[in-house]
Design a protein around this motif. Structure first.
Motif, mmCIF file in Angstrom:
data_model
loop_
_atom_site.group_PDB
_atom_site.id
_atom_site.type_symbol
_atom_site.label_atom_id
_atom_site.label_comp_id
_atom_site.label_asym_id
_atom_site.label_seq_id
_atom_site.Cartn_x
_atom_site.Cartn_y
_atom_site.Cartn_z
ATOM 1 N N TRP A 1 -3.269 10.371 -0.240
ATOM 2 C CA TRP A 1 -2.614 9.378 0.593
ATOM 3 C C TRP A 1 -1.144 9.781 0.782
ATOM 4 O O TRP A 1 -0.454 10.113 -0.176
ATOM 5 N N LEU B 1 0.054 0.601 4.950
ATOM 6 C CA LEU B 1 -0.711 -0.346 4.157
ATOM 7 C C LEU B 1 0.173 -1.455 3.598
ATOM 8 O O LEU B 1 -0.206 -2.627 3.584
ATOM 9 N N ASP B 2 1.381 -1.084 3.142
ATOM 10 C CA ASP B 2 2.317 -2.092 2.630
ATOM 11 C C ASP B 2 2.615 -3.144 3.684
ATOM 12 O O ASP B 2 2.651 -4.349 3.403
ATOM 13 N N VAL C 1 -7.449 4.010 -2.770
ATOM 14 C CA VAL C 1 -6.729 2.737 -2.718
ATOM 15 C C VAL C 1 -7.762 1.625 -2.793
ATOM 16 O O VAL C 1 -8.828 1.722 -2.165
ATOM 17 N N LEU D 1 0.707 4.962 3.100
ATOM 18 C CA LEU D 1 0.906 3.901 2.120
ATOM 19 C C LEU D 1 1.919 2.877 2.630
ATOM 20 O O LEU D 1 1.791 1.675 2.366
ATOM 21 N N TYR E 1 -3.015 -5.690 -3.411
ATOM 22 C CA TYR E 1 -3.372 -4.415 -4.029
ATOM 23 C C TYR E 1 -4.056 -4.640 -5.371
ATOM 24 O O TYR E 1 -3.618 -5.462 -6.179
ATOM 25 N N TYR F 1 -5.258 -1.417 -6.675
ATOM 26 C CA TYR F 1 -4.817 -0.097 -7.125
ATOM 27 C C TYR F 1 -4.382 0.710 -5.908
ATOM 28 O O TYR F 1 -5.005 0.657 -4.843
ATOM 29 N N ALA F 2 -3.310 1.465 -6.076
ATOM 30 C CA ALA F 2 -2.861 2.441 -5.084
ATOM 31 C C ALA F 2 -2.018 3.481 -5.818
ATOM 32 O O ALA F 2 -1.427 3.177 -6.865
#
Length: 809
Positions: free
Chosen positions: A484, A492-493, A467, A489, A524, A526-527
């Motif tokens: 992940w 993280l959001d 990420v 995730l 972000y 990239y994820a």
């Protein structure tokens, strides 16, 4: 009254050893000053200046028959006295002109004039050193092995001494103390034969000794005017906040640290918090934040900024922080309730600043019971982990800092290589996170490195393990051994979504000027669940899936040029305009000045002066001694870089490798004199030993050094010294054997002139070698550099067939 020959030779030998020790210690100290005051690219040129000076001194002896006819000890005493004077003048000149070199354009008269002034001034003391060595060897060619042994012995001890003396004395006092020792060496050499010269030398030594206590006031070195500290100061100046106040400074073999503040200025997080800025060699800046145990203040700084993302995902975990600096990462980990924090820092002066001088200001985070401070290299520690970690965080650790003698190759450390990433991942718990805080476009390279390391561990879809987040110019690359999960995730959001409101109002001009803004929201790049979050970073997905990085060249332990990845394009003639091209243009221009002075001072006089003797023998001498100078410099550079991974830092590598190489070479030199080794057989066996060991080291030294990592540090130092000594001993045989062969010339006058010419050719070739090492290492790696040098040793030694008679006389 002339002293007996034995006592006279003893005094000459002691004086030579003392002068050599002073010269090497002075060189190492000067390089530490260069690293602070100039761009790292220009620091690399300093070894060229050293060898240029030695070549100039030897050329002067070769040109002047009158100089060679002078009584030896008074001539040596005068050279040492001039050395003590010019060494001081050179540092005053450097303090005056170094800002012009830093600010000057890559080409043009202002830069060229400043560069020429620095080169000429800094060459003078080394020319005096070259004069001392050349005079001794010209007068004592028959005992070249013994005197060359003393020369190398003194050089090795001088290099090693700086590691112990620089921190307590400081660079300014070190310069004065060394020049006082040079004056004392002059007094020793003058003896009873030159009482006035001895008195002058003792008087000057006393003056320098008395001035040592005020040296830091007389020698005022300025940090690189293009580095971070200067840019921060300019920003505050434009804002009307005045000049920075330096509260602390310390010289260290790793880097000079300084701590600055601005009167009345605070960080707003958003409540006002006092701050200071810690820099290493004027750059690699780190924050000191006075948040203490105030959870409310710490919540904003460490809750939803780049510093705290990884810790928020693994609260109450085991944490490894590589590059402690001013301790913001440790404070962030503690805020998130870390169970244990291992704080690793390579610079002892940085640790002392955070644990002593500014401990109360920080709230003593490094003294908490759950924090363990380790003075070591982070890569070395993860190569032999004593525990597994939930988070490994590396925040902006800058490895492009030439420490100590800079190892002469812009030696980067090994934090950002393919092998390093594999070590980080192995040191994690199964669901642990590697968190790297870097800048701008670096995630391209970091993602490619992560993908390569993951593939080494058998992971076929690395794009599911990475990420990348952004906060203004700051980038956070998060890498896991396991994919992940949806829950991670989702967390993280939520952090990203909350950051816009949570970070609003946080400002700090010292970092905002670089667009590293704590008040910016997270986003972000990239994820796995957001592959196209930022169209500008669509190439990240390609970098993760591709076998190589966007530049198709990734840093490895053999070619650890993470920050210098663009140098490959430069040396291939495909450089893009920008800061990197400008820096390298400046390096090429500076080295062009060095080489031009060497051509004018060494090569041109040799070409214009007519000498008697067979042309073939003169040619053989030029090739033989030039090959020795070129190859010695290349092997020295390659071994210093290679050994860094085992001895934890280029500063340690320089001290250990250079001392071991010089001392072992001195033993080889002494052997040629003790057992009267001479002739073709000696050179043949030495060349074979160098070729075999050099080839073996090129193929397997990396693996051998990595195998040493679990061994205690002291034993690793000894093992590295032994490996270097095995190669250094045969290398030390060749130069005195060649000098003795010149001394067997039927025409004693021609031989007396050829000996200093040989030393001059050796010095000039070392200048060329120092210039060639950088592009060769960048393009082909240090293993290739080592193998090439070992092969060229053999080629050069073949010319000895024309240099020496079939049987020694």
């Amino acid at each position: 009254m002339r002293e007996p020959p034995a006592r006279d030779d003893r005094a000459v030998g002691l004086g030579l050893a003392a002068a050599s020790s002073v010269i090497l210690a002075y060189e190492v100290t000067q390089l530490r000053i260069f690293a602070y005051a100039m761009s790292p690219v220009l620091v690399y040129s300093a070894i060229g200046i050293t060898m240029l000076g030695f070549g100039v001194g030897a050329t002067a002896v070769a040109l002047s028959a009158g100089l060679r006819r002078l009584p030896l000890r008074p001539a040596l005493a005068a050279a040492c006295l001039v050395l003590s004077l010019t060494g001081l003048v050179a540092m005053f000149a450097f303090a005056r002109f170094s800002p012009q070199i830093g600010l000057g354009p890559s080409r043009g008269w202002p830069f060229a004039a400043a560069a020429l002034a620095v080169v000429l001034a800094c060459t003078l003391p080394y020319a005096c050193g070259g004069l001392v060595v050349a005079l001794v060897l010209a007068h004592r060619a028959a005992a070249a092995g013994r005197f060359y042994f003393l020369n190398l012995l003194g050089s090795g001890l001088g290099c090693f001494a700086v590691s112990f003396l620089l921190r307590p004395l400081g660079a300014e006092r070190m310069v004065f103390a060394l020049m006082a020792l040079a004056a004392l060496a002059a007094a020793l050499l003058a003896g009873r034969a030159a009482p006035r010269l001895r008195a002058a030398a003792l008087g000057f030594a006393l003056v320098l000794g008395a001035g040592t206590s005020r040296a830091d006031r007389m020698l005022r070195f300025s940090p690189d005017p293009t580095d971070q500290l200067a840019l921060m100061a300019a920003a505050y100046r434009r804002a009307g906040a005045g000049e920075p106040v330096r509260e602390h400074a310390a010289w260290d073999p790793v880097a000079r640290i300084e701590v600055h503040s601005w009167p009345g200025q605070v960080a707003r997080v958003p409540a006002p918090v006092r701050f200071k800025i810690l820099t290493q060699d004027g750059g690699a800046a780190s924050l000191l934040l006075a948040v203490g145990d105030d959870a409310e203040r710490g919540a904003r700084v460490f809750g939803s900024t780049a510093y705290g993302v990884a810790f928020g995902l693994r609260p109450r975990g085991d944490v490894l922080v590589i590059g402690t600096g001013g301790a913001p990462d440790v404070q962030a980990a503690l805020y998130h309730g870390a169970r244990h924090v291992t704080a690793v820092e390579i610079n002892e002066s940085t640790v002392k600043a955070a644990t002593e001088r500014f401990a109360d200001f920080l709230g003593r985070p490094l003294e908490r019971p759950e924090v363990e401070v380790v003075l070591a290299d982070g890569r070395s520690l993860v190569s032999r982990p004593s525990r597994r970690y939930d988070v490994i965080q590396i925040s902006g650790a800058d490895t492009l800092t030439p420490p100590s003698s800079g190892s002469f190759v812009l030696a980067e450390e090994y934090l950002y290589t393919e092998e390093a990433f594999a070590d980080y991942l192995r040191a994690l718990r199964p669901d642990g996170i590697v968190s790297l805080l870097r800048f701008a476009h670096e995630p391209y390279r970091l993602a490619a490195l992560a993908a390569s390391a993951l593939r080494r561990l058998g992971i076929l879809q690395p794009e599911r393990h990475v990420v990348v987040l952004s906060q203004a110019l700051l980038r956070v690359t998060l890498v896991k051994r396991s994919p992940w999960t949806a829950a991670e995730l989702g967390a993280l959001d939520r952090t990203v979504a909350a950051s816009a409101a949570a970070n609003r109002g946080m400002t700090l001009l010292a970092t905002d000027v670089f667009d590293v803004r704590l008040g910016a929201p997270l986003g972000y790049l990239y994820a796995p669940h957001r592959p196209g979050a930022d169209p500008g970073y669509a190439a990240l997905r390609h970098a993760l899936g591709a076998r190589r990085g966007p530049e198709r060249v990734l840093p490895t332990d053999d070619r650890p040029y993470y920050f210098a990845a663009e140098w490959v394009s430069y040396f291939r003639g495909r450089a893009r305009p920008g800061a990197v091209a400008t820096q390298l243009d400046r390096y090429v221009a500076f080295m062009a000045v060095v080489v031009a002075v060497a051509l004018g001072a060494i090569v041109l006089p040799a070409a214009l002066r007519r000498r008697s003797g067979p042309a073939r023998r003169r040619f053989a001498a030029a090739v033989y001694f030039s090959a020795l100078g070129l190859c010695y410099a290349l092997i020295e550079i390659a071994l210093m870089q290679k050994a860094t991974i085992a001895v934890e830092h280029p500063a340690n590598s320089v001290a250990v490798v250079l001392a071991a190489l010089l001392l072992s070479s001195s033993v080889g030199s002494l052997a040629t004199d003790r057992w009267r080794l001479a002739g073709r057989a000696t050179v043949l066996w030495a060349a074979v030993a160098i070729a075999v060991l050099g080839g073996a080291y090129a193929l397997g030294l990396d693996a051998l050094l990595r195998a040493l990592m679990p061994v205690p540090f002291g034993l690793r130092l000894l093992a590295v010294a032994a490996l270097v000594a095995a190669l250094g001993a045969p290398m030390g045989v060749l130069l005195p054997t060649g000098l003795r062969a010149l001394g067997q010339d039927d025409d004693g006058g021609a031989a007396a002139g050829l000996v200093p010419w040989a030393i001059a050719a050796n010095g000039f070739a070392s200048v060329v070698g120092s210039a060639l090492a950088l592009p060769v290492a960048v393009l082909f790696g240090f293993a290739a550099l080592l193998a090439t040098a070992a092969g060229l040793y053999v080629v050069g030694c073949l010319t000895f067939l024309w240099l020496a008679p079939a049987r020694p006389r």
